[in-house]
Motif scaffolding. Sequence first.
Motif, PDB file in Angstrom:
ATOM      1  N   LEU A  29       0.833  -1.201   0.000  1.00 29.78           N
ATOM      2  CA  LEU A  29       0.000   0.000   0.000  1.00 29.78           C
ATOM      3  C   LEU A  29       0.869   1.253   0.000  1.00 29.78           C
ATOM      4  O   LEU A  29       0.603   2.215  -0.732  1.00 29.78           O
ATOM      5  N   ARG A  30       1.905   1.253   0.810  1.00 32.52           N
ATOM      6  CA  ARG A  30       2.773   2.430   0.892  1.00 32.52           C
ATOM      7  C   ARG A  30       3.469   2.689  -0.435  1.00 32.52           C
ATOM      8  O   ARG A  30       3.726   3.838  -0.803  1.00 32.52           O
ATOM      9  N   GLY A  54      -3.138   4.002   4.209  1.00 36.39           N
ATOM     10  CA  GLY A  54      -1.701   4.001   4.022  1.00 36.39           C
ATOM     11  C   GLY A  54      -1.221   3.932   2.591  1.00 36.39           C
ATOM     12  O   GLY A  54      -0.040   3.630   2.356  1.00 36.39           O
ATOM     13  N   VAL A  55      -2.103   4.222   1.623  1.00 43.55           N
ATOM     14  CA  VAL A  55      -1.634   4.302   0.242  1.00 43.55           C
ATOM     15  C   VAL A  55      -0.622   5.445   0.156  1.00 43.55           C
ATOM     16  O   VAL A  55      -0.886   6.563   0.596  1.00 43.55           O
ATOM     17  N   CYS A 101       1.007  10.122   3.687  1.00 48.59           N
ATOM     18  CA  CYS A 101       0.462   9.997   2.336  1.00 48.59           C
ATOM     19  C   CYS A 101       0.872  11.210   1.501  1.00 48.59           C
ATOM     20  O   CYS A 101       0.541  12.345   1.828  1.00 48.59           O
ATOM     21  N   GLN A 102       1.592  10.974   0.424  1.00 51.81           N
ATOM     22  CA  GLN A 102       1.977  12.047  -0.487  1.00 51.81           C
ATOM     23  C   GLN A 102       0.852  12.287  -1.487  1.00 51.81           C
ATOM     24  O   GLN A 102       0.225  11.343  -1.964  1.00 51.81           O
ATOM     25  N   THR A 103       0.606  13.555  -1.797  1.00 49.79           N
ATOM     26  CA  THR A 103      -0.470  13.886  -2.724  1.00 49.79           C
ATOM     27  C   THR A 103       0.047  14.793  -3.838  1.00 49.79           C
ATOM     28  O   THR A 103       0.986  15.563  -3.645  1.00 49.79           O
ATOM     29  N   GLN A 104      -0.602  14.668  -4.966  1.00 43.85           N
ATOM     30  CA  GLN A 104      -0.308  15.519  -6.114  1.00 43.85           C
ATOM     31  C   GLN A 104      -1.640  15.987  -6.682  1.00 43.85           C
ATOM     32  O   GLN A 104      -2.575  15.183  -6.860  1.00 43.85           O
ATOM     33  N   THR A 208     -10.149  -1.018  -4.353  1.00 46.02           N
ATOM     34  CA  THR A 208      -8.810  -0.534  -4.692  1.00 46.02           C
ATOM     35  C   THR A 208      -7.761  -1.172  -3.786  1.00 46.02           C
ATOM     36  O   THR A 208      -6.701  -1.623  -4.247  1.00 46.02           O
ATOM     37  N   LEU A 209      -8.044  -1.228  -2.493  1.00 48.34           N
ATOM     38  CA  LEU A 209      -7.111  -1.849  -1.550  1.00 48.34           C
ATOM     39  C   LEU A 209      -6.922  -3.327  -1.861  1.00 48.34           C
ATOM     40  O   LEU A 209      -5.800  -3.849  -1.810  1.00 48.34           O
TER      41      LEU A 209
END
Length: 224
Positions: A29-30, A54-55, A101-104, A208-209
């Motif tokens: 997930l990470r 935790g994606v 969680c990083q986002t764009q 999705t998970l």
Amino acid sequence: MNTLSDTELLRYSRHILLPEIDIAGQEALRAARVLIIGLGGLGSPVALYLAAAGVGHLILADHDTVDLSNLQRQVLHTQNSLGLNKAQSAQRQIKELNPHCQTQVIKDYLNEEHLAHWAPKVDVVVDCCDNFNTRQAVNRACVNAQKPLVSGAAIGFSGQIAVFNRQKNSPCYACLYPELPETQLTCSQNGVISPLVGVIGSYQALETLKIIIGCGDPLDGRLQ
């Protein structure tokens, strides 16, 4: 792949306790990248649950801004988000929820060219938009990139979800809904009961998970 930190082990401990996930699943997930198209009623629970789960990297795409009428069902946004781009509002909430969680953010409308660029760069595409033209364009991009597509829709008191493009012989969205002249039903025109989008969006997050972790029985080629 880097091992999980002590903080992450604690944060995701209820996942790790599940033998279907364990540490290997949490690390998957990470490492995952997910494109969420639409941060409205469906995209709200999708973004929140994927971030909480935790994606590691979420790409948030929405060209629309938060309107007062959205707050009845789009739980990702608040009164303080009014007038803000929905993807930016989502990014702000996710940062508060899970800084790991990083986002764009993509604030532009995703046309065919944009979709062809982004689909190959992610592991899963989650379609949370509200019109058939975009859904068909997203499907074409996922078919061409051979990426799994988690599709959801909700209107009135009814919703549906399906997973496409997971395997070589899987059907795609156009197999279910051929490309026909637009006969659009929208929440703004027809209404929607607020918890419904939470149910369908949460189900999209779950599918999705399952795809990322490789557990369970995803709705591959099945409409629910």
